[in-house]
Design a protein around this motif. Structure first.
Motif, mmCIF file in Angstrom:
data_model
loop_
_atom_site.group_PDB
_atom_site.id
_atom_site.type_symbol
_atom_site.label_atom_id
_atom_site.label_comp_id
_atom_site.label_asym_id
_atom_site.label_seq_id
_atom_site.Cartn_x
_atom_site.Cartn_y
_atom_site.Cartn_z
ATOM 1 N N ASP B 47 0.861 -0.320 7.674
ATOM 2 C CA ASP B 47 0.396 -1.162 6.575
ATOM 3 C C ASP B 47 0.906 -2.586 6.642
ATOM 4 O O ASP B 47 0.383 -3.465 5.945
ATOM 5 N N VAL B 48 1.955 -2.851 7.430
ATOM 6 C CA VAL B 48 2.494 -4.217 7.452
ATOM 7 C C VAL B 48 1.817 -5.099 8.506
ATOM 8 O O VAL B 48 2.158 -6.277 8.644
ATOM 9 N N PRO B 50 -0.968 -6.713 8.527
ATOM 10 C CA PRO B 50 -1.553 -8.000 8.093
ATOM 11 C C PRO B 50 -0.543 -9.158 8.055
ATOM 12 O O PRO B 50 -0.918 -10.316 8.239
ATOM 13 N N LEU B 51 0.741 -8.857 7.826
ATOM 14 C CA LEU B 51 1.734 -9.940 7.836
ATOM 15 C C LEU B 51 1.830 -10.525 9.243
ATOM 16 O O LEU B 51 1.873 -11.747 9.421
ATOM 17 N N PHE B 123 -4.735 -12.737 2.088
ATOM 18 C CA PHE B 123 -4.284 -11.515 1.411
ATOM 19 C C PHE B 123 -5.093 -11.260 0.132
ATOM 20 O O PHE B 123 -5.320 -10.104 -0.238
ATOM 21 N N LEU B 126 -8.181 -9.574 1.356
ATOM 22 C CA LEU B 126 -7.870 -8.186 1.718
ATOM 23 C C LEU B 126 -7.854 -7.309 0.456
ATOM 24 O O LEU B 126 -8.428 -6.206 0.420
ATOM 25 N N HIS B 127 -7.199 -7.818 -0.592
ATOM 26 C CA HIS B 127 -7.117 -7.108 -1.868
ATOM 27 C C HIS B 127 -8.517 -6.817 -2.418
ATOM 28 O O HIS B 127 -8.830 -5.690 -2.827
ATOM 29 N N TRP B 132 -8.500 -2.955 -4.365
ATOM 30 C CA TRP B 132 -7.206 -2.562 -4.919
ATOM 31 C C TRP B 132 -7.096 -2.916 -6.403
ATOM 32 O O TRP B 132 -7.875 -3.720 -6.919
ATOM 33 N N ALA B 133 -6.088 -2.339 -7.049
ATOM 34 C CA ALA B 133 -5.892 -2.534 -8.484
ATOM 35 C C ALA B 133 -5.132 -3.839 -8.778
ATOM 36 O O ALA B 133 -4.636 -4.495 -7.871
ATOM 37 N N LEU B 134 -5.058 -4.156 -10.037
ATOM 38 C CA LEU B 134 -4.333 -5.318 -10.548
ATOM 39 C C LEU B 134 -4.894 -6.623 -9.973
ATOM 40 O O LEU B 134 -6.047 -6.675 -9.549
ATOM 41 N N ARG B 138 -2.405 -12.775 -7.640
ATOM 42 C CA ARG B 138 -0.967 -12.497 -7.642
ATOM 43 C C ARG B 138 -0.540 -11.745 -6.389
ATOM 44 O O ARG B 138 0.503 -12.010 -5.807
ATOM 45 N N PHE B 139 -1.373 -10.806 -5.966
ATOM 46 C CA PHE B 139 -1.051 -10.073 -4.742
ATOM 47 C C PHE B 139 -1.039 -11.032 -3.551
ATOM 48 O O PHE B 139 -0.131 -10.990 -2.706
ATOM 49 N N ALA B 142 2.145 -13.154 -3.649
ATOM 50 C CA ALA B 142 3.342 -12.364 -3.342
ATOM 51 C C ALA B 142 3.402 -12.040 -1.848
ATOM 52 O O ALA B 142 4.448 -12.186 -1.203
ATOM 53 N N ALA B 143 2.273 -11.621 -1.293
ATOM 54 C CA ALA B 143 2.251 -11.260 0.124
ATOM 55 C C ALA B 143 2.523 -12.485 0.995
ATOM 56 O O ALA B 143 3.206 -12.385 2.028
ATOM 57 N N ILE B 145 4.314 -15.151 0.110
ATOM 58 C CA ILE B 145 5.742 -15.486 -0.001
ATOM 59 C C ILE B 145 6.520 -14.653 1.021
ATOM 60 O O ILE B 145 7.347 -15.168 1.784
#
Lengths: 372, 372
Positions: B47-48, B50-51, B123, B126-127, B132-134, B138-139, B142-143, B145
């Motif tokens: 899952d990491v 994408p970073l 990101f 991607l969300h 994805w939820a929320l 913001r996602f 955060a991603a 950062i």
């Protein structure tokens, strides 16, 4: 015969003294380091003082768990009392922790850190008090991103200043590098669970949460600090592996305790608002157990409420009921007990002088039995 | 006799070849480094990925200005052709630049970087695509950062891997530390000017903007990369000071050119929306000159418009008129010319082999005459 693990051991007064002396040396080193950095910053502009103020504030408090583990890891591997390398490495770890907290609080929208405003809120307040233009919140976030970056750089600068024991190619450097990459990956998995968790099956949730804990917290809060201290003193791979058998389950128990406090903790003691983890939508092991075990209405309520910023105290109270009555709280406490048991058994098996083992045991107990 | 500074020098074909070989070695080193890191990340979770994808995307493109300055600084101080230290340092500088861009784009709300989506937008997308939820935004923030933090750590890991020439206590390490602290301080002064600028007197604005340029950009984009290369090859303080007499005014001219492009650049060429600096409220030297020199209506319009996200193309066009007709554009171009003149005079005075001086001249010219 296994000693009673909840009791301090003989010789602990001398160790407490040594630990206090280390804390003092660490505080002095951090203050000296930040004074030098503040002087360099002041040559650029007086306007950058608030960044240094925020960093200084964060590294002045705290439990020093990581630095102390580093110190006893150093001592357990034969490092001398109050060795400069261990003091310097402790300073680097405390700075790293401060950097992580600054960015974490932005990501989690936490307004409070250790009972005071978090760094982005400090800068927001500065903006409002000075009557500056444009948006207070955006300025606060931007300034906190930069403050965290600066603190992350300081952490590495402090680590490199250890000298040859932490140079390129050493075990200590390798662990330091791994620690940084793992905690950032773990933090990403944490925010990913918040958004992707709802669309995954509930049976996967506990495993996903356990993986987050391992990388976001256990490896970074306990395993790697202890390993860095050991490596700096020349620990071989076998001692480092034995350290991990103690510190990794300890770190997992530590984070599970944190998760319990994030829902059930007393705000007076934790310094954070009650139920903040629920508002942020953290899919901890505790929450994953509850989703798996609650009644379908309870699970639906929890699923609906996670990540809702506007949850009031009554909502939080209701969610706490769902979590406890599902048996999730007991299951988490059992997990903490099991992990602690494993950790302390591994500690007993470690070939260490008894007094150093005793210091690690007290530290471990404080990590898993704490209320804040 | 001074050579015509706009013409390539004799021997430049051989130098172009050497520079191309360095670029290739740099790209290979970055790819190898990131492959190793991606493998380590994949052991944590797929899952990491994408970073790592975001970081790889950013360091694959770009002008390589910093790495190339580092290389010629190394060669000018007697470093051997394609020396491993200079390749490794170039990789560290490119990673540092990528980390800075990731966080900078969050701070400046830039959706576009090099013609593609910026990391927080990637990101966010991607969300949305995964449903994805929320909150998507913001996602994304955060991603990004966390991706920037990871990249900042990589930069330092790459720098340390240079080995003894960059160890604790060396000049190269000192410059690297200074560079990081200065750019973060400079970025803070930049966002501070956006919010505090409106309440300061207009006569202070040009000086404040010039200070921002020095720390946010000139020292970090040109002076320190050149110095790091030199220091790695053993340059003494006198050579490093002579390097700075060339690279600091060059870097200031470079950033002034960037500021001009941020308002007057062609989006097709710059890969960024026209007038983005105005929407973000950047108080550049160009804007400061305009505030100082425009008619009172023009200055009032500019003051009102800075930092307004909703500025349309017509608004931007009107602001461009205010800036040009005030004489601010000419004043900035004159400043660029004067700084370039100073930089190239200092380059002439540098005791360097003619071919290396020629390489630095071409690089300098491309930095101040560019359209993107």
């Amino acid at each position: 015969m296994t000693a009673d693990r909840t009791q301090p051991e003989a010789g602990s007064a001398r160790l407490d003294e040594e630990q206090d002396a280390y804390r003092d040396a660490l505080a002095e080193r951090l203050a000296g380091f930040l004074d030098d950095q503040s002087a360099a910053m002041a040559r650029i502009s007086d306007d950058v003082a608030p960044l240094m103020g925020a960093i200084t504030g964060l590294v002045t408090g705290g439990k020093r768990l990581r630095a102390l583990l580093c110190y006893w890891g150093w001592r357990g591997a034969g490092g001398r009392q109050l060795g400069a390398e261990a003091v310097q490495a402790g300073a680097a770890l405390e700075l790293f922790q401060a950097a992580a907290l600054i960015h974490d609080d932005i990501i989690d929208r936490s307004d409070i850190r250790r009972g005071g405003p978090s760094v982005h809120r400090r800068f927001g307040t500065l903006h409002r008090e000075r009557g500056w233009a444009l948006d207070e919140e955006r300025f606060g976030t931007a300034a906190a991103i930069l403050t965290g970056d600066l603190c992350l750089s300081f952490s590495e600068e402090a680590f490199t200043a250890i000298g040859p024991a932490a140079a390129a190619g050493t075990s200590a450097r390798r662990i330091f590098n791994t620690m940084r990459a793992e905690v950032m990956a773990g933090q990403y998995l944490d925010i990913l669970e918040e958004v992707a968790g709802p669309s995954r099956s509930r049976s996967e949730a506990v495993n996903a949460a356990a993986n987050v804990i391992r990388y976001k917290s256990a490896k970074y809060s306990t395993e790697h600090p202890l390993g860095i201290g050991g490596a700096l003193a020349g620990a071989d791979e076998s001692l480092l592996a034995a350290y991990s058998r103690f510190s990794l389950p300890l770190g997992e128990a530590f984070q599970l305790r944190d998760d319990v406090l994030g829902v059930f903790g007393d705000p007076q003691t934790t310094g954070k608002p009650a139920g903040d983890d629920l508002r942020e939508g953290k899919r901890t092991v505790l929450v994953a157990f509850a989703l798996e075990r609650a009644t379908s209405e309870g699970a639906a309520l929890l699923e609906r409420s996670l990540g809702q910023q506007e949850l009031g105290d009554d909502d939080v109270e209701r969610l706490r009921d769902v979590i406890s009555s599902s048996g999730a709280l007991d299951a988490t406490e059992n997990l903490i007990d099991g992990l602690s048991e494993r950790a302390f058994e591994a500690l007993d098996a470690l070939r260490l002088p008894d007094d150093i083992r005793g210091a690690l045991r007290s530290l471990g107990l404080s990590a898993v039995q704490r209320a804040a």
